[in-house]
Design a protein around this motif. Sequence first.
Motif, PDB file in Angstrom:
ATOM      1  N   HIS A   1      46.287  48.328  44.731  1.00  0.00           N
ATOM      2  CA  HIS A   1      47.733  48.538  44.813  1.00  0.00           C
ATOM      3  C   HIS A   1      48.223  48.701  46.252  1.00  0.00           C
ATOM      4  N   ARG A   2      47.320  48.673  47.198  1.00  0.00           N
ATOM      5  CA  ARG A   2      47.692  48.817  48.612  1.00  0.00           C
ATOM      6  C   ARG A   2      47.443  47.506  49.353  1.00  0.00           C
ATOM      7  N   VAL A   3      48.158  47.352  50.446  1.00  0.00           N
ATOM      8  CA  VAL A   3      47.967  46.161  51.278  1.00  0.00           C
ATOM      9  C   VAL A   3      46.551  46.199  51.842  1.00  0.00           C
ATOM     10  N   HIS A   4      45.855  45.100  51.683  1.00  0.00           N
ATOM     11  CA  HIS A   4      44.476  45.015  52.165  1.00  0.00           C
ATOM     12  C   HIS A   4      44.482  44.960  53.688  1.00  0.00           C
ATOM     13  N   GLU A   5      43.623  45.753  54.311  1.00  0.00           N
ATOM     14  CA  GLU A   5      43.652  45.878  55.769  1.00  0.00           C
ATOM     15  C   GLU A   5      43.089  44.678  56.512  1.00  0.00           C
ATOM     16  N   GLN A   6      42.256  43.902  55.847  1.00  0.00           N
ATOM     17  CA  GLN A   6      41.714  42.742  56.548  1.00  0.00           C
ATOM     18  C   GLN A   6      42.826  41.729  56.810  1.00  0.00           C
ATOM     19  N   ASN A   7      42.627  40.928  57.841  1.00  0.00           N
ATOM     20  CA  ASN A   7      43.611  39.905  58.176  1.00  0.00           C
ATOM     21  C   ASN A   7      43.405  38.620  57.383  1.00  0.00           C
ATOM     22  N   ASP A   8      42.528  38.660  56.393  1.00  0.00           N
ATOM     23  CA  ASP A   8      42.231  37.479  55.599  1.00  0.00           C
ATOM     24  C   ASP A   8      43.325  37.291  54.542  1.00  0.00           C
ATOM     25  N   PRO A   9      44.214  36.308  54.711  1.00  0.00           N
ATOM     26  CA  PRO A   9      45.318  36.128  53.770  1.00  0.00           C
ATOM     27  C   PRO A   9      44.848  35.754  52.360  1.00  0.00           C
ATOM     28  N   VAL A  10      43.702  35.070  52.256  1.00  0.00           N
ATOM     29  CA  VAL A  10      43.187  34.701  50.935  1.00  0.00           C
ATOM     30  C   VAL A  10      42.755  35.955  50.171  1.00  0.00           C
ATOM     31  N   GLU A  11      42.004  36.825  50.839  1.00  0.00           N
ATOM     32  CA  GLU A  11      41.572  38.086  50.213  1.00  0.00           C
ATOM     33  C   GLU A  11      42.774  38.926  49.808  1.00  0.00           C
TER      34      GLU A  11
ATOM     35  N   GLU B   1      45.781  37.902  49.059  1.00  0.00           N
ATOM     36  CA  GLU B   1      46.450  37.269  47.919  1.00  0.00           C
ATOM     37  C   GLU B   1      45.657  37.462  46.626  1.00  0.00           C
ATOM     38  N   ILE B   2      44.346  37.356  46.691  1.00  0.00           N
ATOM     39  CA  ILE B   2      43.506  37.567  45.505  1.00  0.00           C
ATOM     40  C   ILE B   2      43.695  38.985  44.983  1.00  0.00           C
ATOM     41  N   ARG B   3      43.668  39.960  45.880  1.00  0.00           N
ATOM     42  CA  ARG B   3      43.828  41.363  45.477  1.00  0.00           C
ATOM     43  C   ARG B   3      45.216  41.608  44.876  1.00  0.00           C
ATOM     44  N   SER B   4      46.228  41.024  45.479  1.00  0.00           N
ATOM     45  CA  SER B   4      47.583  41.188  44.970  1.00  0.00           C
ATOM     46  C   SER B   4      47.724  40.579  43.573  1.00  0.00           C
ATOM     47  N   ARG B   5      47.209  39.382  43.403  1.00  0.00           N
ATOM     48  CA  ARG B   5      47.295  38.727  42.087  1.00  0.00           C
ATOM     49  C   ARG B   5      46.495  39.475  41.036  1.00  0.00           C
ATOM     50  N   LEU B   6      45.337  39.972  41.409  1.00  0.00           N
ATOM     51  CA  LEU B   6      44.534  40.752  40.471  1.00  0.00           C
ATOM     52  C   LEU B   6      45.291  42.003  40.041  1.00  0.00           C
ATOM     53  N   TRP B   7      45.883  42.706  41.015  1.00  0.00           N
ATOM     54  CA  TRP B   7      46.655  43.908  40.703  1.00  0.00           C
ATOM     55  C   TRP B   7      47.759  43.606  39.697  1.00  0.00           C
ATOM     56  N   TRP B   8      48.555  42.573  39.949  1.00  0.00           N
ATOM     57  CA  TRP B   8      49.689  42.271  39.081  1.00  0.00           C
ATOM     58  C   TRP B   8      49.250  41.730  37.724  1.00  0.00           C
ATOM     59  N   ASN B   9      48.147  41.010  37.673  1.00  0.00           N
ATOM     60  CA  ASN B   9      47.633  40.571  36.376  1.00  0.00           C
ATOM     61  C   ASN B   9      47.155  41.749  35.544  1.00  0.00           C
ATOM     62  N   LEU B  10      46.494  42.694  36.185  1.00  0.00           N
ATOM     63  CA  LEU B  10      46.077  43.903  35.457  1.00  0.00           C
ATOM     64  C   LEU B  10      47.284  44.705  34.981  1.00  0.00           C
ATOM     65  N   TYR B  11      48.307  44.797  35.807  1.00  0.00           N
ATOM     66  CA  TYR B  11      49.544  45.491  35.435  1.00  0.00           C
ATOM     67  C   TYR B  11      50.155  44.850  34.183  1.00  0.00           C
ATOM     68  N   ILE B  12      50.285  43.531  34.202  1.00  0.00           N
ATOM     69  CA  ILE B  12      50.882  42.818  33.064  1.00  0.00           C
ATOM     70  C   ILE B  12      50.028  42.998  31.816  1.00  0.00           C
ATOM     71  N   LEU B  13      48.723  42.868  31.955  1.00  0.00           N
ATOM     72  CA  LEU B  13      47.827  43.035  30.807  1.00  0.00           C
ATOM     73  C   LEU B  13      47.962  44.427  30.204  1.00  0.00           C
ATOM     74  N   GLU B  14      47.967  45.442  31.040  1.00  0.00           N
ATOM     75  CA  GLU B  14      48.086  46.823  30.551  1.00  0.00           C
ATOM     76  C   GLU B  14      49.404  47.039  29.820  1.00  0.00           C
ATOM     77  N   LYS B  15      50.485  46.514  30.358  1.00  0.00           N
ATOM     78  CA  LYS B  15      51.793  46.671  29.715  1.00  0.00           C
ATOM     79  C   LYS B  15      51.834  45.953  28.379  1.00  0.00           C
ATOM     80  N   MET B  16      51.311  44.748  28.336  1.00  0.00           N
ATOM     81  CA  MET B  16      51.335  43.987  27.089  1.00  0.00           C
ATOM     82  C   MET B  16      50.474  44.657  26.026  1.00  0.00           C
TER      83      MET B  16
END
Length: 164
Positions: A8-18, A20-35
């Motif tokens: 749920h926090r901004v990843h400290e590494q400068n790797d934009p792919v990492e 984005e993966i973390r952000s998408r995982l977070w939001w997918n888990l959020y949606i799954l939990e709500k549903m």
Amino acid sequence: MAIELHLHRVHEQNDPVEREIRSRLWWNLYILEKMLSGEQGPLPSTSESDEFELMTMSSGEESGQRRASMSVKLRTISALHTTISLSIIIEDLYKLIYGLAARKSIRENPVSGDRIRLDLWGRLMQWERDLPPSLTLDLEQLNSVPGVITNVVIMLCHVSSELC
């Protein structure tokens, strides 16, 4: 577990792919939990009257003077039920308006999209009409904004961007 992994926090590494993966995982888990919560969880019983929780509020100056305090009854079951009902409407909003398939469908058929928006708006207005009297806003006695009003404002902002 997702919070422990700091998804749920901004990843400290400068790797934009990492990041984005973390952000998408977070939001997918959020949606799954709500549903899953909305589809599988039974609502708490309303057969009993409201459970009261007392919240003590203090007023007065802090510089050694006497502080007046008063206890306020919180209506926990009514507030829980209305929040659950509002959450279900919001989940439908995300699914029917902002979901990937929904956005494509609305672009292809704007009239259908308007119908869906009006239906959600009607459900929100019905939700507001069904509020228990203990949770409605009394403008004469207002000294703070109840949480249920904050929820309505958030929902209104989602449904109609012109209001916010």
